[in-house]
Structure formats: C-alpha cells, structure tokens
Write an enzyme that holds these catalytic residues in place. Structure first.
Site, PDB file in Angstrom:
ATOM      1  N   LYS A 113      35.898  20.147  61.612  1.00 46.70           N
ATOM      2  CA  LYS A 113      35.666  19.529  62.967  1.00 46.70           C
ATOM      3  C   LYS A 113      36.882  19.416  63.606  1.00 46.70           C
ATOM      4  CE  LYS A 113      32.298  15.906  60.512  1.00 46.70           C
ATOM      5  NZ  LYS A 113      32.244  14.809  59.994  1.00 46.70           N
TER       6      LYS A 113
ATOM      7  N   GLU B 180      21.431  12.522  65.292  1.00 45.40           N
ATOM      8  CA  GLU B 180      21.420  14.057  65.288  1.00 45.40           C
ATOM      9  C   GLU B 180      20.005  14.731  65.282  1.00 45.40           C
ATOM     10  OE1 GLU B 180      24.019  15.096  61.936  1.00 45.40           O
ATOM     11  OE2 GLU B 180      25.794  13.871  62.844  1.00 45.40           O
TER      12      GLU B 180
END
EC number: 4.2.1.11
Length: 444
Positions: free
Chosen positions: A352, A215
C-alpha cells in the site's frame, strides 16, 4: 531535458466523502501529470503519518495543512528538477525536506505522507510522460524488472470488519480467479461470481442484504465468519468455476485484539458479553479449520500487528499451502519487512503506497519481499479515488496479485479497467500470473 515548472496541490474527496490530497505537476514542455492519494479505515499503528487538520471542519479530516505543505514547501523545491529521476526526488522530499525519523525509518511527520505521496505519484506519471512510455513500463525500469506480469485480481466481495455496518468480525472475503488464462477472463469470472453471490445472498437474507460496503462487496448481516466462506463457495459453484476461482481473506485482526491478548469475534455487538473472545491459539486453529474445508489460498492480517508469536506459528504450520500476508504487520515499511524476513511471521507483503508515503520506498519493500521468496499483493485503500496508479504499479513490479475491491463502484473498477487496457496494449506479450500468483517472476 524536460523539467518541473510548478507543483500545485488541492483538497479533493475520496470515495467515502472524506478530504484527500491531489497534486498536479506541470512540466516546462507544457504537459502535466496528476495524482491523488487514498486513505484507509483500518490503519496500522506503524503507518507513516497521514496529516489531517483536526478541528471541527470535515470532522477533523481536512487536509489543507498537507496541501499547503505541497504548495509552499515541496513544490517550490522541486522546480527545475528532472521528473524521470524518481529515486532522487523521493529521497530529497523524504530525507531533506521532511527529515523526520522514528525507530522504523522516515516517518513523514513534518510534511505528511499524504503530501509527499501525492507528489511522488505525480512525479512518477510525469517521468513516464517525458520518456514517452506507459507508466507501468517506467515503473518496471525504475525497479529493474525485466518481465512484466498482469496480476490475479482478488475481489473483495463480502465486506465485514471496519468496512461494513454488519456484525461480521473479519473484514474481507475475497475471490481470486487463478484458473483464468488472461486478466480479461479473470474479470469475467470475478464479475459472474459476484452476480451469482448477489442472487444467493438476496434469496437467503432478503433484498437489503445486497447493500454494498466501502469497497463494493456485499455486507449481509451475518455474524459467523464461516457463513461468509460458505456463501463464496456456493456462488463459485453456481457460476461454474469450482477449482478455477479460489478464496482469500483479510481478517484485519488488530481491529478486534484486546488488551488481555484475546481476540473478540463479537466486537461489533453493542451488548457484548465477551462470550466470543478467544485466544490467539484458538484463532489459529479456527483458520486451520477454514483452510481444511475451503479453497483458501491467502489470509491477510490473521493476528494483531504486534502478535508476532501467532503469526509465526501460523506461517510455520500453513505457509506452504496458504500465503500469510502482512499488512498492519508490515505497513509496506522496508525496515519492518527486513525484520519479518529475519523472523518469519509471514510470507507475503501487502503493498500500500500510502502506508509508507513514496514510490521509491514502496519499490524497495517489494524488491526485498521478492528476494525473500515472498508473495506480493498490490492494494487499494477503503477510501479511494479515481486514480489508477496502483494498476500500473502492479504490472510494473509484477506483484502477481492486486486487490482493489469488488467489481462494483467506479473508484474500484477504474483500476481493474486500467489493467484491461494494459493487457490489451501489451498484446501477445501479455502474461497473466494465474496459478503462479505467489511467485510470478524471478526476483529482480
């Protein structure tokens, strides 16, 4: 009325080089909308089914079955439908075309959450195009949200856990520029702290310690979780933002929860002697010591997804000062959110879209969370694409917070850059959540 002319899906690749699903929706006015689905590394056991092909190709991770389900089942069934009718289309796909159910609701086991979501996201983009309004405004209208707010970015700048090849057990150490006055300023603060952190790590651990994880955060080979917090504190000070930039953590504790109900902080060590195994109670006390010493405002997944007991204790003891975020615990599932609202294990939702598999169900989970007085943090997955849907989603639903990686790696910056554009487009109507990140707007 503009309607759907055809739907086409294909296999593309995510930021880890794994296959994922992309869908195009062509409308009868000649325009089209495109969306791609992300996938996670540390996945909750209660997530809707991500359909993979198995076998030896792509290490079993191919998505041709999901692509076929879009092209042969979902697509033909949506021809002639109005793309502005998001809820109706999502419910049709989830309940009629798929129809699989488990104790937590619609589990998408027939067609795959990745197949349904690719289409759901593309329909949402197409609906905004047809209405000739920005995507974030279309999402706000679907949800009934009157006040759009730009989120505080939570930059994941030190990576551990399943996202990095170091010994660090806890997965994400984040910085949140709550003291900024705009999203633009928040990006500046985040970027400057990130670069200061890079030089601090390089000086202390050497050049190779500034390699980045999935990430975009740094993955220095440290083992003590406290050391990660200390590095953040130092970088914030060096950048001159003490008090303006605060800290968040995503522990992803399910990744190191053992059958005997202990937590192994040394789970990544090959020759593990078990000396770092601690009880849920001891882990809770460790978090409390962190909170006392560092400016921590958010802790995500501090315990295993089934360890509701310690979640509830943690929320009762620290919930005023710190938001306790449920990710694997809730998996953006309205039924699990309802159970959590009743039982109080946490006080914030991690949003999400690919955990639940449709825009409509995601909006439902957010609205329930907001009505309960919870915080909401929109989130990427570790396997991302260049798709920027979640940036618009976070503004349209006024989540108040978004985490989509470090200010590094294009698939992460794509979302942050889209938020900069949205802020610019909103002009003097733009509101940045700032210190109100937990409750930026009244429930809608």
């Amino acid at each position: 009325m503009v309607t759907i002319k055809c739907v086409k899906a294909r296999q593309i690749y995510d930021s880890r080089g794994n296959p994922t699903v992309e869908a195009d929706i062509h409308l009868d006015d000649g325009t089209y909308a495109r969306a791609a689905v992300p996938s996670g590394a540390s996945t909750g056991v209660y997530e809707a089914l991500e359909l993979r092909d198995g076998g030896k190709d792509y290490m079993g991770k191919g998505v041709y079955k999901a692509v076929k389900n879009v092209n042969e089942i979902i697509g033909p069934a949506l021809v002639g439908k109005d793309p502005t009718q998001q809820t109706a289309i999502d419910n049709f796909m989830v309940q009629q075309l798929d129809g699989t159910v488990n104790e937590w609701g619609w589990c998408k086991q027939k067609l795959g959450a990745n197949a349904i979501l690719a289409v759901s996201l593309a329909v949402c983009k197409a609906g905004a195009q047809v209405k000739k309004i920005p995507l974030y405004q279309h999402i706000a209208e679907i949800a009934g949200n009157k006040n759009m707010v730009l989120p505080v970015p939570a930059f994941n700048v030190i990576n551990g856990g399943s996202h990095a090849g170091n010994k660090l057990a806890m997965q994400e150490f984040m910085i949140l520029p709550t003291g900024a006055s705009s999203f633009k300023e928040a990006m500046k603060m985040g970027s400057e702290v990130y670069h200061n952190l890079k030089s601090v790590i390089k000086k202390k651990y050497g050049q190779d310690a500034t390699n980045v994880g999935d990430e975009g955060g740094f993955a220095p080979n440290i083992q003590e979780n406290k050391e990660g917090l200390e590095l953040l504190k130092t970088a914030i000070e060096k950048a001159g933002y003490t008090g303006k930039v605060v800290i968040g953590m995503d522990v992803a504790a399910s990744e190191f929860y053992k059958e005997d109900k202990s937590y192994d902080l040394n789970f990544k060590e090959e020759n593990n002697d078990g000396s770092q195994r601690i009880s849920g109670e001891a882990l809770k006390d460790l978090y409390k010591s962190f909170v006392a010493e560092y400016p921590i405002v958010s802790i995500e997944d501090p315990f295993d997804q089934d360890d509701w007991e310690h979640y509830a204790k943690m929320t009762a003891e620290c919930g005023e000062k710190v938001q306790i975020v449920g990710d694997d615990l809730l998996v953006t599932n309205p039924k699990r959110v309802k159970k959590a609202i009743d039982e109080n294990p946490c006080n914030a939702l991690l949003l999400k879209v690919n955990q639940i598999g449709s825009v409509t169900e995601s909006i439902e989970a957010v609205k329930m969370s907001k009505k309960a007085g919870w915080g909401v943090m929109a989130s990427h997955r570790s396997g991302e694409t260049e798709d920027t849907f979640i940036a618009d989603l976070s503004v349209g639903l006024s989540t108040g917070q978004i985490k989509t990686g470090a200010p590094c790696r294009s698939e992460r910056l794509a979302k942050y850059n889209q938020l900069l554009r949205i802020e610019e487009e909103l002009g003097d109507k733009a509101v940045y959540a700032g210190a109100n990140f937990r409750r930026p707007v009244e429930p809608y």
